[in-house]
Write an enzyme that holds these catalytic residues in place. Structure first.
Site, mmCIF file in Angstrom:
data_model
loop_
_atom_site.group_PDB
_atom_site.id
_atom_site.type_symbol
_atom_site.label_atom_id
_atom_site.label_comp_id
_atom_site.label_asym_id
_atom_site.label_seq_id
_atom_site.Cartn_x
_atom_site.Cartn_y
_atom_site.Cartn_z
ATOM 1 N N HIS A 230 56.636 -2.679 72.571
ATOM 2 C CA HIS A 230 57.155 -1.805 73.649
ATOM 3 C C HIS A 230 58.605 -1.452 73.279
ATOM 4 C CE1 HIS A 230 57.582 0.043 77.470
ATOM 5 N NE2 HIS A 230 57.743 -1.015 78.255
ATOM 6 N N HIS A 271 50.794 5.483 70.282
ATOM 7 C CA HIS A 271 51.170 5.392 71.692
ATOM 8 C C HIS A 271 49.951 5.097 72.546
ATOM 9 C CE1 HIS A 271 53.095 6.354 75.555
ATOM 10 N NE2 HIS A 271 54.223 6.096 74.897
ATOM 11 N N ASP A 326 60.435 6.000 69.453
ATOM 12 C CA ASP A 326 61.271 5.036 68.735
ATOM 13 C C ASP A 326 61.526 5.403 67.276
ATOM 14 O OD1 ASP A 326 61.643 3.230 70.911
ATOM 15 O OD2 ASP A 326 59.538 2.716 70.715
#
Ligand code: NMX
Ligand code: MLT
Length: 391
Positions: A230, A271, A326
């Site tokens: 996460h 994702h 990210d």
């Protein structure tokens, strides 16, 4: 309800839904944001790309009021946040007592919990906004106390703005403060919220459903964000990029394939909900092309963005082979002077205090005509009793 008054069936549950991390199981409604598999996150209906360059304070207003502020509301709201930015006295002593080799996310979770111990007022919206207002100084204290730079920390100047005050307080030697401010403002806006079901938000709301206060709930949410699948993927992703150490496409491909053989995640890709490249990745790539096109890490992530979707696309079980939020954030933070990757998730956490706080306020004070969502209590089926479906 359907037109004939019968209740709409939202999901037929099957045994495949069990032990799936609640993937795709609807559990409630969300007033702050939604995520579509190809369009990404929308804050109160606005696609994230339309909001990336707004003042972070205006997006705090948006997530709480469900509309953008007028110019006068915007300036009144900034003043209001500045008035709330008073840290309780004991906080420095609490932080000073923490082990410096603990992860900054441990410090953040403890710091937020400690802010609540002497600074909460037990009113959901007040506590949520006070926490947002106090985050810049808490963040700067975490950096400076861990670095033995508490002495000489300037006075807090919340009237400068959330990011501007943090940059002023943290005062990283040699950093280009304008570039740092620019990157952090975009970072904050992009990371504030991501629908109702992401792990940290869900965790925070679940804790709050037991009527723990905003600070305790947020501290738990930060621990949920901590994991490398996460929020901590931003730290892991830059470390991964630095291990690659080249932007040559063949070498990058070889490296990625070896990671997969070693059963390690390819950070910055994939994702739980998105099924296309995350628009937040594209926004950060555009920012990188503008401020650091020749940065070595940026050149590597540019190659990763080209090479990895094809490689992950060859693996049928991977539902989204594309870049996520990210992929680029660590590279940008590194470029503007945050060279210690261990801090990256604290920035994610700082941003999420806004969306999680706003969602907690909604669940506690708006849902069910103001009664609030009841105590979270999903059903688990004991394996030996699965036949009888006993809870
Ligand atoms: N690298 C390697 N394996 C992957 C990846 C990836 N990037 N993405 C998915 N998989 C695997 C996943 O582990 C799972 O394997 P198994 O069935 O053996 O458990 C399989 O592919 C199916 O996964 P999906 O259904 O596509 O994705 P899921 O919803 O389970 O997981 C993530 C989503 C984000 C945890 C996963 O894509 C991942 O581990 N990505 C790398 C870490 C990362 O960048 N996380 C940041 C996500 C954004 N955020 O901030 O939370
Ligand atoms: C994200 O920002 O991508 C999330 O918090 C992960 C998710 O939505 O599950």
């Amino acid at each position: 309800m359907t037109e004939d008054g019968s209740k709409e069936v939202i999901l037929e549950m099957t045994a495949d839904h069990l032990n799936s991390g609640l993937r795709g199981v609807p559990v409630g409604t969300c007033r702050t944001s939604f995520v579509t598999p190809t369009g990404g996150v929308h804050y109160c209906g606005y696609p994230i790309a339309e909001l990336a360059d707004y003042d972070p304070e205006d997006i705090v207003f948006l997530l709480h009021h469900k509309r953008l502020p007028s110019p006068s509301e915007s300036s009144e709201f900034r003043n209001d946040l500045a008035r709330r930015a008073i840290l309780p006295r004991g906080i420095r002593n609490t932080l000073r007592s923490l082990p410096k080799d603990g992860h900054p996310m441990d410090w953040l979770a403890i710091g937020i919990q400690a802010l609540g111990m002497s600074g909460r007022c037990d009113e959901w919206r007040e506590d949520a906004l006070n926490l947002v207002a106090r985050m810049p100084e808490l963040m700067a204290l975490i950096f400076r106390i861990r670095d033995d730079r508490e002495e000489g920390m300037p006075n807090s100047r919340p009237e400068l703005g959330l990011v501007e005050n943090f940059v002023h307080l943290v005062d990283i030697t040699g950093a280009d403060k304008r570039a740092m401010t620019r990157v952090l403002r975009v970072f904050l806006v992009l990371h504030m919220d991501h629908g109702g079901g992401n792990l940290s938000t869900f965790t925070g709301k679940a804790i709050a459903s037991g009527h723990a206060d905003v600070y305790a709930s947020m501290s738990g949410a930060m621990n949920a964000l901590y994991g490398p699948l996460h929020g901590r993927a931003n730290q892991s992703c830059l470390e991964f990029v630095q291990r690659i150490g080249t932007s040559d496409a063949d070498a990058v491909e070889k490296f990625v394939r070896a990671e997969l053989v070693a059963k390690r995640p390819i950070f910055g890709f994939g994702h739980a909900v998105l099924r296309a490249e995350d628009p937040r990745a594209a926004i950060q790539f555009d920012l990188g092309e503008e401020i650091c096109p020749d940065d070595a890490n940026f050149r590597t992530i540019r190659t990763l963005r080209e090479v990895v979707p094809k490689i992950l696309g060859e693996i049928p079980k991977i539902r989204n082979p594309n870049a996520n939020v990210d992929i680029a954030s660590g590279t940008l933070l590194h470029h503007v002077g945050f060279t210690d990757t261990a801090y990256y998730t604290t920035f994610f956490g700082w941003a999420r205090t806004v969306g999680i706080g706003a969602q907690i306020v909604d669940e506690r004070t708006v849902m069910r005509d103001g009664k609030g969502v009841p105590l979270y209590r999903p059903k688990y089926i004991a394996e030996q009793q699965q036949e009888q479906h006993v809870d």
